[in-house]
Design a protein around this motif. Structure first.
Motif, PDB file in Angstrom:
ATOM      1  N   GLY A  20       0.784  -1.221   0.000  1.00  0.00           N
ATOM      2  CA  GLY A  20       0.000   0.000   0.000  1.00  0.00           C
ATOM      3  C   GLY A  20       0.823   1.280   0.000  1.00  0.00           C
ATOM      4  N   SER A  21       2.150   1.179   0.054  1.00  0.00           N
ATOM      5  CA  SER A  21       2.934   2.414   0.026  1.00  0.00           C
ATOM      6  C   SER A  21       2.962   2.961  -1.404  1.00  0.00           C
ATOM      7  CB  SER A  21       4.337   2.174   0.562  1.00  0.00           C
ATOM      8  OG  SER A  21       4.946   1.137  -0.160  1.00  0.00           O
ATOM      9  N   VAL A  22       3.205   4.277  -1.492  1.00  0.00           N
ATOM     10  CA  VAL A  22       3.183   4.939  -2.795  1.00  0.00           C
ATOM     11  C   VAL A  22       4.570   5.485  -3.098  1.00  0.00           C
ATOM     12  CG1 VAL A  22       1.993   6.649  -4.196  1.00  0.00           C
ATOM     13  CG2 VAL A  22       0.831   5.650  -2.233  1.00  0.00           C
ATOM     14  N   SER A  23       5.013   5.249  -4.318  1.00  0.00           N
ATOM     15  CA  SER A  23       6.340   5.722  -4.709  1.00  0.00           C
ATOM     16  C   SER A  23       6.209   6.727  -5.845  1.00  0.00           C
ATOM     17  CB  SER A  23       7.184   4.520  -5.159  1.00  0.00           C
ATOM     18  OG  SER A  23       8.309   4.986  -5.878  1.00  0.00           O
ATOM     19  N   ASN A  24       7.059   7.728  -5.820  1.00  0.00           N
ATOM     20  CA  ASN A  24       7.124   8.639  -6.972  1.00  0.00           C
ATOM     21  C   ASN A  24       8.412   8.396  -7.756  1.00  0.00           C
ATOM     22  OD1 ASN A  24       9.094   9.732  -5.400  1.00  0.00           O
ATOM     23  ND2 ASN A  24       8.229  11.810  -5.316  1.00  0.00           N
ATOM     24  N   GLY A  25       9.027   7.253  -7.494  1.00  0.00           N
ATOM     25  CA  GLY A  25      10.271   6.902  -8.187  1.00  0.00           C
ATOM     26  C   GLY A  25      11.492   7.241  -7.361  1.00  0.00           C
ATOM     27  N   LYS A  26      11.361   8.213  -6.473  1.00  0.00           N
ATOM     28  CA  LYS A  26      12.498   8.606  -5.620  1.00  0.00           C
ATOM     29  C   LYS A  26      12.262   8.188  -4.177  1.00  0.00           C
ATOM     30  CE  LYS A  26      13.372  12.548  -8.562  1.00  0.00           C
ATOM     31  NZ  LYS A  26      12.569  13.749  -8.769  1.00  0.00           N
ATOM     32  N   LYS A  27      11.134   8.650  -3.646  1.00  0.00           N
ATOM     33  CA  LYS A  27      10.845   8.256  -2.261  1.00  0.00           C
ATOM     34  C   LYS A  27       9.468   7.625  -2.153  1.00  0.00           C
ATOM     35  CE  LYS A  27       9.588  12.990  -1.156  1.00  0.00           C
ATOM     36  NZ  LYS A  27       9.718  14.114  -0.302  1.00  0.00           N
ATOM     37  N   THR A  28       9.245   6.947  -1.035  1.00  0.00           N
ATOM     38  CA  THR A  28       7.946   6.288  -0.844  1.00  0.00           C
ATOM     39  C   THR A  28       7.259   6.827   0.403  1.00  0.00           C
ATOM     40  OG1 THR A  28       8.965   4.510   0.406  1.00  0.00           O
ATOM     41  CG2 THR A  28       8.639   4.116  -1.943  1.00  0.00           C
ATOM     42  N   LEU A  29       5.947   6.829   0.312  1.00  0.00           N
ATOM     43  CA  LEU A  29       5.098   7.191   1.445  1.00  0.00           C
ATOM     44  C   LEU A  29       4.372   5.937   1.888  1.00  0.00           C
ATOM     45  CD1 LEU A  29       3.170  10.451   0.395  1.00  0.00           C
ATOM     46  CD2 LEU A  29       4.638  10.186   2.403  1.00  0.00           C
ATOM     47  N   SER A  30       4.278   5.717   3.186  1.00  0.00           N
ATOM     48  CA  SER A  30       3.523   4.552   3.651  1.00  0.00           C
ATOM     49  C   SER A  30       2.038   4.796   3.361  1.00  0.00           C
ATOM     50  CB  SER A  30       3.719   4.355   5.152  1.00  0.00           C
ATOM     51  OG  SER A  30       3.008   5.351   5.858  1.00  0.00           O
ATOM     52  N   TRP A  31       1.234   3.702   3.426  1.00  0.00           N
ATOM     53  CA  TRP A  31      -0.209   3.817   3.145  1.00  0.00           C
ATOM     54  C   TRP A  31      -0.852   4.871   4.023  1.00  0.00           C
ATOM     55  CZ3 TRP A  31      -3.933   3.087  -0.162  1.00  0.00           C
ATOM     56  CH2 TRP A  31      -5.272   3.072   0.272  1.00  0.00           C
ATOM     57  N   THR A  32      -0.582   4.801   5.338  1.00  0.00           N
ATOM     58  CA  THR A  32      -1.263   5.741   6.239  1.00  0.00           C
ATOM     59  C   THR A  32      -0.757   7.173   6.024  1.00  0.00           C
ATOM     60  OG1 THR A  32       0.258   4.944   7.927  1.00  0.00           O
ATOM     61  CG2 THR A  32      -2.009   4.203   8.101  1.00  0.00           C
ATOM     62  N   ASP A  33       0.523   7.322   5.737  1.00  0.00           N
ATOM     63  CA  ASP A  33       1.035   8.673   5.469  1.00  0.00           C
ATOM     64  C   ASP A  33       0.449   9.241   4.181  1.00  0.00           C
ATOM     65  OD1 ASP A  33       2.477   8.868   7.756  1.00  0.00           O
ATOM     66  OD2 ASP A  33       4.382   8.206   6.868  1.00  0.00           O
ATOM     67  N   ALA A  34       0.330   8.367   3.182  1.00  0.00           N
ATOM     68  CA  ALA A  34      -0.250   8.808   1.912  1.00  0.00           C
ATOM     69  C   ALA A  34      -1.688   9.244   2.113  1.00  0.00           C
ATOM     70  CB  ALA A  34      -0.157   7.695   0.876  1.00  0.00           C
ATOM     71  N   CYS A  35      -2.440   8.458   2.909  1.00  0.00           N
ATOM     72  CA  CYS A  35      -3.862   8.777   3.122  1.00  0.00           C
ATOM     73  C   CYS A  35      -4.033  10.099   3.865  1.00  0.00           C
ATOM     74  CB  CYS A  35      -4.564   7.647   3.876  1.00  0.00           C
ATOM     75  SG  CYS A  35      -4.745   6.166   2.869  1.00  0.00           S
ATOM     76  N   LYS A  36      -3.050  10.430   4.729  1.00  0.00           N
ATOM     77  CA  LYS A  36      -3.111  11.712   5.461  1.00  0.00           C
ATOM     78  C   LYS A  36      -3.081  12.895   4.498  1.00  0.00           C
ATOM     79  CE  LYS A  36      -1.032  10.203   9.780  1.00  0.00           C
ATOM     80  NZ  LYS A  36       0.296   9.762  10.213  1.00  0.00           N
ATOM     81  N   ARG A  37      -2.490  12.695   3.320  1.00  0.00           N
ATOM     82  CA  ARG A  37      -2.389  13.799   2.350  1.00  0.00           C
ATOM     83  C   ARG A  37      -3.670  14.015   1.545  1.00  0.00           C
ATOM     84  NH1 ARG A  37       3.329  14.660   1.414  1.00  0.00           N
ATOM     85  NH2 ARG A  37       4.325  13.725   3.237  1.00  0.00           N
ATOM     86  N   LEU A  38      -4.576  13.037   1.643  1.00  0.00           N
ATOM     87  CA  LEU A  38      -5.830  13.188   0.886  1.00  0.00           C
ATOM     88  C   LEU A  38      -6.623  14.358   1.459  1.00  0.00           C
ATOM     89  CD1 LEU A  38      -6.945   9.432   0.776  1.00  0.00           C
ATOM     90  CD2 LEU A  38      -5.877  10.727  -1.085  1.00  0.00           C
TER      91      LEU A  38
END
Lengths: 222, 744
Positions: free
Chosen positions: B556-574
Motif C-alpha cells: 500500500g505504500s506509494v512511490s514517486n520513483g524517488k521516495k515512498t510514502l507509507s499507506w497511512t502517510d499517503a492517506c493523510k495527504r488526501l
C-alpha cells in the motif's frame, strides 16, 4: 428452589389442565361441514394462566432480576427481559438445541424451562463464554475451522461443545456427535464443528479440514 | 479518471424469484481482469469469516434479536383448515384483553382459505404470551370445504377443486418433443421404465421469516427483516407501506438461513408494518415454527413416469416422460430430464398440480435436486440393465469434458474400482452391505447486470470501507469483499472493513440463483479499481506530483520513483473526507457454467433397512475462487442438505386433516450430527479461470441421486422414491409390503 413468592407461583392443576384442554379444543375442529364455533368460544372463555412474578437469577456471574409472565420461558426472559439475544429461539419446543444454556452446571433447553423454575439458579449463556476479552478455546476453534455459516445454531452448539469439554478433555468423534445430537444446523456446518472440538481439545482433525487449513495464508478474523 | 465507457450486449443469468433465468443485458464494454491466480494475496485464500467473532460470542444481531423501547409483539392467526370459507370473525374478545394493542382481520368474512396456515387475523400485544392468548380469543366461524393435499388425488377428475373452480387443479407445464421416440424405443437394445418420485421439503430456516418495523417521528421508517434481498425488500416495503423509497431503510446485518424462501416482506412483513403504523410503536413479528413450515415456502414434489432407452454401445438414445409435481397453491415446475445429459430423442410433458397446501418457494437449486434424482436414478437403472458399470456408463454418455475429468478424480477419491459391488443384492457375506454410487451436476454460475454497484471509501486515517447493498446469508459475502479491495489496493486486509445489509448502500441484487458472488464481486472489484485511480489522482494533486510518476507498491505504500510514502502517510495527504469511489458490475469478471461430480459410499442393513452414508466425495469447479475455506463450508452444506433430501426430510401432508403433520423440527427430520458422513471436498480449481461463478446451488443437486444409486449398488434395493426410509428399503428388498399411503 423455594422463594418468598411461592404462593403466587402456584398453579392449580385443574386450571392448568383446563388451559390445555382449551388449546386442544381450539385446534381440533372438524374436517367436514360447518365447524362448531362454540368450541372456539368455549376455548376463549376458559381460564388461562396469567400474572407476573419476580424472578432473580445469576446469569454469566451477574445477578439479574425481572418481573415476568408466569408462563414465560427462561429463553424468553433471557432474550426479551435481559436482552441477552445470543441464545436463539428456533423450534421453541426442545427439538433443535439453539436455546441451549447451562443451568446449575447442566445443559438445558431454555425454551422448555420456565423462567420461574430458574429462580435462584446460576445460568451460563453464550455471552458468558468470553472471559476478560479472551475467547474460550472452543469459540476460537469455531472461528478458525469455520464451524458456522448463518450462525443461528452456533450459540447452542458452542454451549453443548463447551459443556462436553468441561466434562471430557479429549472427546472422540463419536462422543462429540453424541454431545451435540440435540443440536441442529440447517446450513450444514457439522464437519467443521467436529473439527473445531477436536482442535480445541488438542486432537488431530479430520483430513479434509487439515487440507484446507494447511494452505491458510492470512487470518482475517479479529 | 472514469472507467466507464461504451456499452455492449451480453447474455447472463438473473434470478427471478430465485430461479436463474437467462436474459440479454447491456453492460459497459470494459475488459477487467482478476489477474493471475498466484498474484492474488487474499482473494481465494482460506481465511476465516470476518463475522466469526460476532457469531461465536452472541453479539451478532439478527432480526429476531432486535429489541426496541416500547416494542410490541405481533402474531398471526392461521387457518386450521386446508380449505374453508370464513363465515364470520369476531375480534372483540381479543381486543378487550389487557395488553392487546391491536387486532385486525387480514381476511374478511366471505374470504376463501386455500391451505392450512393461510393468514386470517393479526394481533399486536405487549408480550409474545399475550399475543398468543389473543389469537386463541379470536372467534372465527368457518364453512369447511372439501380439500385435496395429494397431487395424485388432485389430478383425478372428481377431485375437490383447489381454487373452487376458478382454475383447474392441473396446469400445463410445457412439453419438449424432438426425434422419433417410438422408432428409437423400437430399435433400442435396452429399455427401462417406471415411476420415480421425490417428496416435498420445507426450507426449515432456523431463523423464521419476520421483521421489526419502526416508524420514526420524522415520517421515515426502519425495517429489520430476515431477507435474501435488502434492496428488493425495500422496494416491496415502500410499496406496501406507501412510503417513498428514500424514506425507509431495510436492514439485514445477519440472517439465520433463507435457502430461497426469503425474497420479500411476505404477508407477515405487510402485517408487521401495518401493526407498527396503527399502534404508533415498533412491532416485532417473527413466524412461529408451524407458521414457518406451513406458509413460508416449501420445495415442490416431483414425479415422473418415464421410459429410457440405450443402444448396444451403452449410449442413451431416448427418454420419454410424463412429469408432474405440486407446489401447493404455488407453482411446481421442474425440468426433466436434468441437463447433464444431451439426449437426441425426447418426448416429455410436464404438469403443475395444485393442492391445498402452502405455496412453494424457490429452494436452493429450485427443481434441480428433484430432477437429478428422477433422471440419474433412471440412468443408473439403464446402466444396470445394459450390464455396464454405472460410472463407465456415465463416462460413455457424458458430453462435458470438464465433468469427465471430475468423474475420474472423484472415482479415485472414493475408491470406485475397489468398492463398486459387481453383484448388487447377491453374494452378500452378511446383513450389512456396502456400495457406491455417483451423479453429476451443472449450474449457470453467472449473475449480475450493469445496474449493480459497489462503493469503496478511503479515509484520511488510512481506513478503507467497502460498501455494497448485499446480504450475507452465511455465505461469506461480508468477508470476501474485503479480500478483493485489499488485493486491488495492495494493502493489509486489516485496513478494510465491510458494510453490507442495508438498502441505503449501493444497489446490489437478491441472493438467489447463486448470483450473489458473480453480482457483488465484479462490482466491488470495479469500485476498488476506481478507488485506486481516484486515490492516485488525489495524491498527485495533493503532493503536486505528476500522476504518471506515482505507483502503488505492494503493502500500500506509494512511490514517486524517488521516495515512498507509507499507506497511512499517503492517506493523510488526501483532502478532507478522503476518497469515495463507485464501481459498476463488469461482465468480463464473470464466467459460467459450472460442473460437478459426486460420489457416495453407503452401508445398508438388509435386515432393518437402515441406510448409513459412510462417505461423500464432491469434485466441484467454480471459476475464480473468492475464499477457499468459506466455499468448502458451503459445499459441505450443499451435500448435507442433499443427504437430508435423500434420507430424512419429508413434509408429510395428511389428506384426512389437510394439515402438515410434521410442522416442527422433531418430526421434520433435518440431518443431525449422527447422520454426517466423512465428506471430501475436491475443488476443481482452474488456475487460468478469468471470472467468478456462483457455487451455492450446484453442490446440493446430485447428492441424493448418488446416495440412492449407492443404496442399490450396496443392496440391490432400488428405491424409486425419496426419502429412502428403512421401510422403503425393506419393501424394495421384498421383505415387507410397500406402503402405498403416500400415493393414495
Amino acid at each position: 428452589m423455594a422463594t418468598k413468592n411461592d404462593n403466587e407461583k402456584q398453579v392449580s392443576r385443574r386450571g392448568f389442565l383446563q388451559g390445555i384442554g382449551g388449546t386442544l379444543a381450539a385446534t381440533a375442529v372438524g374436517v367436514g361441514g360447518v365447524a362448531d364455533a362454540t368450541e372456539a368460544e368455549a376455548a376463549s372463555s376458559l381460564p388461562t394462566l396469567s400474572g407476573s412474578v419476580p424472578v432473580a437469577l445469576t446469569v454469566n456471574g451477574k445477578k439479574v432480576a425481572a418481573t415476568v409472565d408466569l408462563r414465560r420461558t427462561l429463553l424468553e426472559m433471557l432474550r426479551t427481559d435481559l436482552d441477552l439475544t445470543g441464545t436463539k429461539k428456533v423450534c421453541d419446543r426442545g427439538a433443535c438445541g439453539a436455546c441451549t444454556v447451562v443451568l446449575n452446571g447442566k445443559t438445558v433447553f431454555s425454551c422448555t424451562t420456565l423462567a420461574i423454575d430458574a429462580d435462584g439458579a446460576t445460568v451460563e449463556t453464550i455471552e458468558g463464554l468470553e472471559k476478560n476479552g479472551k475467547l474460550h478455546p472452543i469459540q476460537d476453534a469455531f472461528i478458525r475451522h469455520d464451524a458456522l455459516m448463518c450462525g443461528f445454531c452456533t450459540p447452542g452448539f458452542l454451549i453443548s461443545c463447551k459443556n462436553l469439554l468441561d466434562h471430557n478433555a479429549k472427546p472422540s468423534l463419536e462422543q462429540i456427535k453424541e454431545a451435540c445430537c440435540g443440536n441442529l444446523c440447517r446450513c450444514g456446518a457439522y464437519p467443521n464443528i467436529f473439527d473445531a472440538v477436536l482442535t480445541a481439545s488438542g486432537q488431530e482433525t479430520m483430513a479434509n479440514a487439515k487440507q484446507v487449513m494447511a494452505s491458510a495464508k492470512k487470518d482475517g478474523a479479529k | 479518471v472514469s472507467l466507464q465507457t461504451k456499452t455492449k450486449k451480453i447474455k447472463t443469468t438473473m434470478p427471478v424469484n430465485g430461479i436463474d433465468t437467462e436474459v440479454e443485458i447491456e453492460v459497459p464494454d470494459i475488459v477487467a481482469s482478476w489477474g493471475k491466480k498466484f498474484d492474488r494475496e487474499y482473494v481465494g485464500a482460506p481465511m476465516p469469516r470476518v463475522d466469526g467473532y460476532d457469531k461465536v460470542t452472541g453479539r451478532a444481531k439478527y432480526t429476531f434479536d432486535i429489541n426496541l423501547p416500547g416494542m410490541l409483539f405481533g402474531a398471526i392467526l392461521r387457518s386450521p383448515h386446508a380449505k374453508a370459507k370464513i363465515l364470520s370473525i369476531d375480534l372483540s374478545k381479543a381486543e378487550a384483553m389487557p395488553g392487546v394493542r391491536k387486532a385486525y382481520a387480514i381476511k374478511d368474512a366471505g374470504a376463501n382459505l386455500r391451505f392450512a396456515g393461510d393468514e386470517i387475523a393479526a394481533i399486536a400485544a405487549d408480550s409474545p404470551e399475550i399475543a398468543e392468548d389473543a389469537l386463541r380469543a379470536i372467534l372465527v366461524k368457518y364453512e369447511v370445504l372439501p380439500h385435496v393435499v395429494k397431487e395424485d388425488l388432485a389430478r383425478k377428475t372428481d377431485a375437490p377443486q383447489v381454487f373452487g373452480g376458478q382454475r383447474p387443479n392441473v396446469s400445463n407445464g410445457g412439453s419438449t418433443q424432438r426425434g422419433d421416440v417410438d422408432a428409437t424405443f423400437g430399435s433400442a437394445k435396452t429399455t427401462v421404465s417406471g415411476e420415480w418420485r421425490t417428496q416435498a421439503r420445507v426450507h426449515a430456516c432456523l431463523e423464521t421469516h419476520g421483521s421489526v418495523v419502526q416508524y420514526q417521528s420524522d415520517g421515515t421508517a426502519k425495517i429489520w427483516t430476515s431477507t435474501q434481498a435488502v434492496h428488493g425488500s425495500a422496494d416491496q416495503f415502500a410499496g406496501l407501506m406507501k412510503l417513498e423509497r428514500s424514506k425507509l431503510e431495510v436492514i439485514c446485518q445477519n440472517m439465520g438461513g433463507g435457502f430461497g424462501s426469503k425474497f420479500g416482506p411476505g404477508v407477515e412483513g405487510a402485517v408487521c408494518a401495518r401493526l407498527a403504523k396503527e399502534c404508533g410503536r415498533p412491532v416485532k413479528l417473527m413466524l412461529d415454527r408451524r407458521g414457518e413450515a406451513e406458509s413460508a415456502g416449501n420445495s415442490p414434489t416431483a414425479i415422473v413416469q418415464a421410459k429410457l432407452s440405450a443402444n448396444a454401445d451403452g449410449k442413451i438414445t431416448a427418454i420419454q416422460g410424463k412429469a408432474f409435481g405440486t407446489g401447493g397453491i404455488g407453482g411446481g415446475g421442474f425440468e426433466y430430464p436434468y441437463g447433464v445429459y444431451k439426449i437426441d430423442v425426447l418426448d416429455v410433458a410436464r404438469e403443475n398440480v395444485f393442492t391445498n397446501l402452502g405455496p412453494s418457494n424457490a429452494m436452493r437449486a429450485p427443481g434441480r435436486p428433484q430432477s437429478s434424482f428422477l433422471t440419474e436414478s433412471g440412468v443408473d437403472e439403464l446402466a444396470v440393465a445394459c450390464g455396464i458399470d454405472p460410472l463407465a456408463f456415465r463416462l460413455t454418455n457424458e458430453t462435458a469434458e470438464k465433468r469427465i475429468k471430475q468423474f475420474k478424480t472423484g472415482a479415485a477419491a472414493i475408491g470406485w474400482k475397489e468398492k463398486v459391488n459387481p453383484t448388487p443384492g447377491k453374494n452378500a457375506k452378511g446383513p450389512i452391505v456396502r456400495g457406491v454410487g455417483c451423479a453429476g451436476s451443472t449450474w449457470g454460475g453467472r449473475g449480475g447486470n450493469g445496474q449493480m454497484k459497489a462503493e469503496v471509501r478511503i479515509a484520511t486515517d488510512g481506513s478503507v470501507v467497502v460498501a455494497v447493498g448485499t446480504q450475507d446469508l452465511g455465505t461469506g459475502t461480508r468477508s470476501y469483499i474485503r479480500s478483493i479491495v485489499a488485493d486491488e489496493l495492495g494493502i493489509d486486509i486489516k485496513f478494510v472493513k465491510s458494510e453490507i445489509g442495508s438498502s441505503k448502500l449501493p444497489v446490489s441484487g437478491a441472493s438467489g440463483g447463486s448470483t450473489t458472488t458473480p453480482t457483488v464481486a465484479p462490482s466491488v472489484k470495479m469500485a476498488a479499481t476506481q478507488a485506486k485511480s481516484d486515490f492516485l489522482v488525489a495524491l498527485a494533486s495533493a503532493t503536486k506530483e505528476k500522476l504518471e510518476k506515482l505507483t502503488l507498491l505492494p503493502g500500500g505504500s506509494v512511490s514517486n520513483g524517488k521516495k515512498t510514502l507509507s499507506w497511512t502517510d499517503a492517506c493523510k495527504r488526501l483532502g478532507p473526507g478522503g476518497i469515495v469511489s463507485q464501481g459498476t458490475w463488469n461482465a468480463s469478471l464473470v464466467q459460467g457454467p459450472i460442473h460437478g461430480a459426486q460420489f457416495a459410499e453407503v452401508e445398508v442393513d438388509t435386515e432393518t433397512g437402515k441406510v448409513r452414508v459412510k462417505k461423500l466425495v464432491v469434485v466441484q469447479d467454480g471459476g475464480v475462487i473468492m475464499n477457499r475455506m468459506l466455499l468448502t463450508s458451503q459445499i459441505n452444506g450443499g451435500l448435507i442438505q442433499g443427504l437430508g433430501f435423500a434420507l430424512t426430510e419429508e413434509r408429510i401432508a395428511c389428506q384426512n386433516t389437510g394439515r402438515m403433520m410434521n410442522a416442527n423440527l422433531e418430526e421434520y427430520k433435518l440431518p443431525g450430527t449422527r447422520e454426517i458422513p466423512e465428506i471430501q471436498v475436491i475443488l476443481d480449481e482452474d488456475d487460468e479461470a478469468i471470472g467468478v461463478s456462483g457455487v451455492a446451488e450446484a453442490p446440493v443437486i446430485p447428492t441424493a441421486a448418488a446416495i440412492a444409486n449407492a443404496v442399490f449398488n450396496a443392496s440391490g434395493a432400488r428405491v424409486r422414491s425419496l426419502p429412502i426410509t428403512s421401510a422403503k428399503v425393506l419393501a424394495a428388498l421384498g421383505k415387507v409390503k410397500a406402503n402405498k399411503a403416500n400415493n393414495a
